[in-house]
Design an enzyme around this catalytic site. Structure first.
Site, PDB file in Angstrom:
ATOM      1  N   GLN A  24      -0.281   4.724   0.522  1.00  0.00           N
ATOM      2  CA  GLN A  24       0.560   5.474   1.788  1.00  0.00           C
ATOM      3  C   GLN A  24       1.723   5.711   1.349  1.00  0.00           C
ATOM      4  O   GLN A  24       2.450   4.752   0.611  1.00  0.00           O
ATOM      5  CB  GLN A  24       0.417   4.636   2.993  1.00  0.00           C
ATOM      6  CG  GLN A  24       0.428   5.332   4.211  1.00  0.00           C
ATOM      7  CD  GLN A  24      -0.024   4.570   5.660  1.00  0.00           C
ATOM      8  OE1 GLN A  24      -1.080   3.926   5.345  1.00  0.00           O
ATOM      9  NE2 GLN A  24       0.564   4.653   6.567  1.00  0.00           N
ATOM     10  N   SER A  46      -3.206  -0.362  -2.631  1.00  0.00           N
ATOM     11  CA  SER A  46      -3.442  -0.596  -1.241  1.00  0.00           C
ATOM     12  C   SER A  46      -4.788   0.192  -1.050  1.00  0.00           C
ATOM     13  O   SER A  46      -5.929  -0.015  -1.501  1.00  0.00           O
ATOM     14  CB  SER A  46      -2.201  -0.354  -0.377  1.00  0.00           C
ATOM     15  OG  SER A  46      -2.394  -0.778   0.997  1.00  0.00           O
ATOM     16  N   LEU A  47      -4.534   1.342   0.137  1.00  0.00           N
ATOM     17  CA  LEU A  47      -5.604   2.161   0.405  1.00  0.00           C
ATOM     18  C   LEU A  47      -6.342   2.817  -0.638  1.00  0.00           C
ATOM     19  O   LEU A  47      -7.551   3.225  -0.863  1.00  0.00           O
ATOM     20  CB  LEU A  47      -5.185   3.034   1.522  1.00  0.00           C
ATOM     21  CG  LEU A  47      -4.539   4.249   1.054  1.00  0.00           C
ATOM     22  CD1 LEU A  47      -5.571   5.472   0.629  1.00  0.00           C
ATOM     23  CD2 LEU A  47      -3.463   4.933   2.109  1.00  0.00           C
ATOM     24  N   ARG A 107      -9.582   0.895   9.202  1.00  0.00           N
ATOM     25  CA  ARG A 107      -8.385   0.231   8.519  1.00  0.00           C
ATOM     26  C   ARG A 107      -7.073   0.699   9.130  1.00  0.00           C
ATOM     27  O   ARG A 107      -6.177  -0.395   9.594  1.00  0.00           O
ATOM     28  CB  ARG A 107      -8.508   0.393   7.062  1.00  0.00           C
ATOM     29  CG  ARG A 107      -7.538  -0.499   6.102  1.00  0.00           C
ATOM     30  CD  ARG A 107      -7.868  -0.426   4.833  1.00  0.00           C
ATOM     31  NE  ARG A 107      -6.953  -1.288   4.029  1.00  0.00           N
ATOM     32  CZ  ARG A 107      -5.797  -0.884   3.488  1.00  0.00           C
ATOM     33  NH1 ARG A 107      -5.360   0.412   3.766  1.00  0.00           N
ATOM     34  NH2 ARG A 107      -5.077  -1.667   2.679  1.00  0.00           N
ATOM     35  N   HIS A 156       0.232  -5.803   4.863  1.00  0.00           N
ATOM     36  CA  HIS A 156       0.060  -6.774   3.625  1.00  0.00           C
ATOM     37  C   HIS A 156       0.935  -8.146   3.979  1.00  0.00           C
ATOM     38  O   HIS A 156       1.816  -8.656   3.094  1.00  0.00           O
ATOM     39  CB  HIS A 156       0.586  -6.228   2.270  1.00  0.00           C
ATOM     40  CG  HIS A 156      -0.501  -4.904   2.059  1.00  0.00           C
ATOM     41  ND1 HIS A 156      -1.628  -5.351   1.610  1.00  0.00           N
ATOM     42  CD2 HIS A 156      -0.009  -3.643   1.957  1.00  0.00           C
ATOM     43  CE1 HIS A 156      -2.144  -3.772   1.516  1.00  0.00           C
ATOM     44  NE2 HIS A 156      -1.228  -3.115   1.743  1.00  0.00           N
ATOM     45  N   GLN A 173      -7.027  -8.336   1.027  1.00  0.00           N
ATOM     46  CA  GLN A 173      -6.187  -7.384   0.568  1.00  0.00           C
ATOM     47  C   GLN A 173      -5.343  -6.940   1.773  1.00  0.00           C
ATOM     48  O   GLN A 173      -4.116  -6.554   1.827  1.00  0.00           O
ATOM     49  CB  GLN A 173      -6.606  -5.936   0.010  1.00  0.00           C
ATOM     50  CG  GLN A 173      -5.781  -5.056  -0.771  1.00  0.00           C
ATOM     51  CD  GLN A 173      -6.301  -3.462  -0.330  1.00  0.00           C
ATOM     52  OE1 GLN A 173      -6.358  -3.115   0.814  1.00  0.00           O
ATOM     53  NE2 GLN A 173      -6.492  -2.688  -1.244  1.00  0.00           N
TER      54      GLN A 173
END
Length: 311
Positions: A10, A94-95, A119, A204, A253
């Site tokens: 992102q 991440s994603l 998510r 996170h 995660q």
């Protein structure tokens, strides 16, 4: 030259991303159509035309960035690229880890789109807008930032080192007041810059536990196959091909730190010399040499990029 294919997270979204590629290649258009159908949403229209603030919403940005990455992958594959031969490892920020797993055949495209939509929604639901915050601290190393985060944490407010992106580039996350305290501490300890990020939730960190619980339930019902190329996981900064471990790490995660710097050092130590960034932007490519001098980077997001890469 040993390559790892890496997939952005992102922040790399932009109105217009993937549009020209979809116009030039039917394989890219098919990815966008499949994602739109899986979500019951004209996400590709939002990607093409905006508005930017709607595209930036995490529930839209996450599947959109994955879609662009997979559009690039499908065009590469149509041109003869075999991922198992081209890359030693895959990884995603991440994603982007979901895109990496999809590119490596561990997840199906439609499943990934639905997982990332959930998510994004779950992350937003986990913490009311305004309660949490994230900030980028530049000029301090991860261990120093982790200490600052601990000092900024109180009995009722948490702060955590969320993203270890590159040398001297660490993102913190948590309650807004604790993040503000951490920013002040970072400035006192020599940070070159310390700035709050324009995000709608504190990703996170432990505040995301409700989202992790939602993802655990969704991932339990999702088929995950062994990837054709090992995936370097954000949570462990090591590679794995074990489907059940991948499932567990995707849950961890959500609340865990993105250990990107360590992941790329691990890749370099295991022979990788070039990162090939697949999707929107050039953020990961830009960080490559700063993380490890052994690494160079190439970003692929347009038809021209693909032509040049394939020669």
């Amino acid at each position: 030259m040993t390559q790892a294919f890496v997939f952005p997270g992102q922040g790399s979204q932009a109105v217009g991303m993937g549009t020209a590629l979809a116009e030039a290649h039917s394989e890219a258009r098919a990815v966008f159509d499949a994602v739109d159908a899986a979500l019951g949403q004209d996400l590709s229209g939002l990607m093409a035309n905006g508005p930017a603030d709607e595209l930036t919403l995490t529930e839209n940005a996450q599947p959109a960035l994955m879609a662009v990455s997979m559009a690039v992958m499908r065009v590469l594959e149509a041109r003869g690229l075999n991922l198992a031969e081209a890359a030693t490892y895959v990884a995603g920020h991440s994603l982007g880890e979901y895109a990496a797993l999809t590119a490596a055949g561990a997840l199906q495209l439609e499943d990934t789109a639905r997982l990332l939509k959930l998510r994004g929604q779950a992350m937003q639901r986990a913490v009311p807008v305004g309660v949490g915050a994230m900030a980028a601290l530049l000029g301090l190393e991860f261990d120093a930032v982790a200490e600052i985060a601990v000092e900024a944490t109180s009995d009722s407010e948490i702060c955590a080192a969320a993203n270890d992106n590159a040398n001297g580039q660490v993102v913190i996350s948590g309650h807004a007041a604790a993040v503000a305290r951490a920013i002040d501490l970072a400035k006192q300890r020599g940070a070159k810059r310390a700035m709050e990020l324009p995000v709608s939730a504190p990703f996170h960190c432990a505040l995301m536990q409700p989202a992790a619980d939602e993802m655990q339930a969704a991932l339990a019902e999702t088929e995950i196959k062994a990837p054709i190329v090992p995936v370097i996981a954000n949570v462990t900064a090591e590679a794995t091909s074990d489907p059940e471990l991948i499932r567990k790490l995707l849950v961890k995660q959500v609340t865990g730190s993105v250990r990107w710097r360590e992941s790329m050092i691990w890749a370099a130590e295991h022979g990788v010399t070039e990162l090939v960034e697949i999707g929107s932007g050039k953020v990961l490519t830009g960080m490559a040499k700063r993380i490890d001098a052994r690494l160079s980077g190439t970003a692929l997001n347009t038809a021209e990029d693909i032509d040049a890469f394939l020669g």
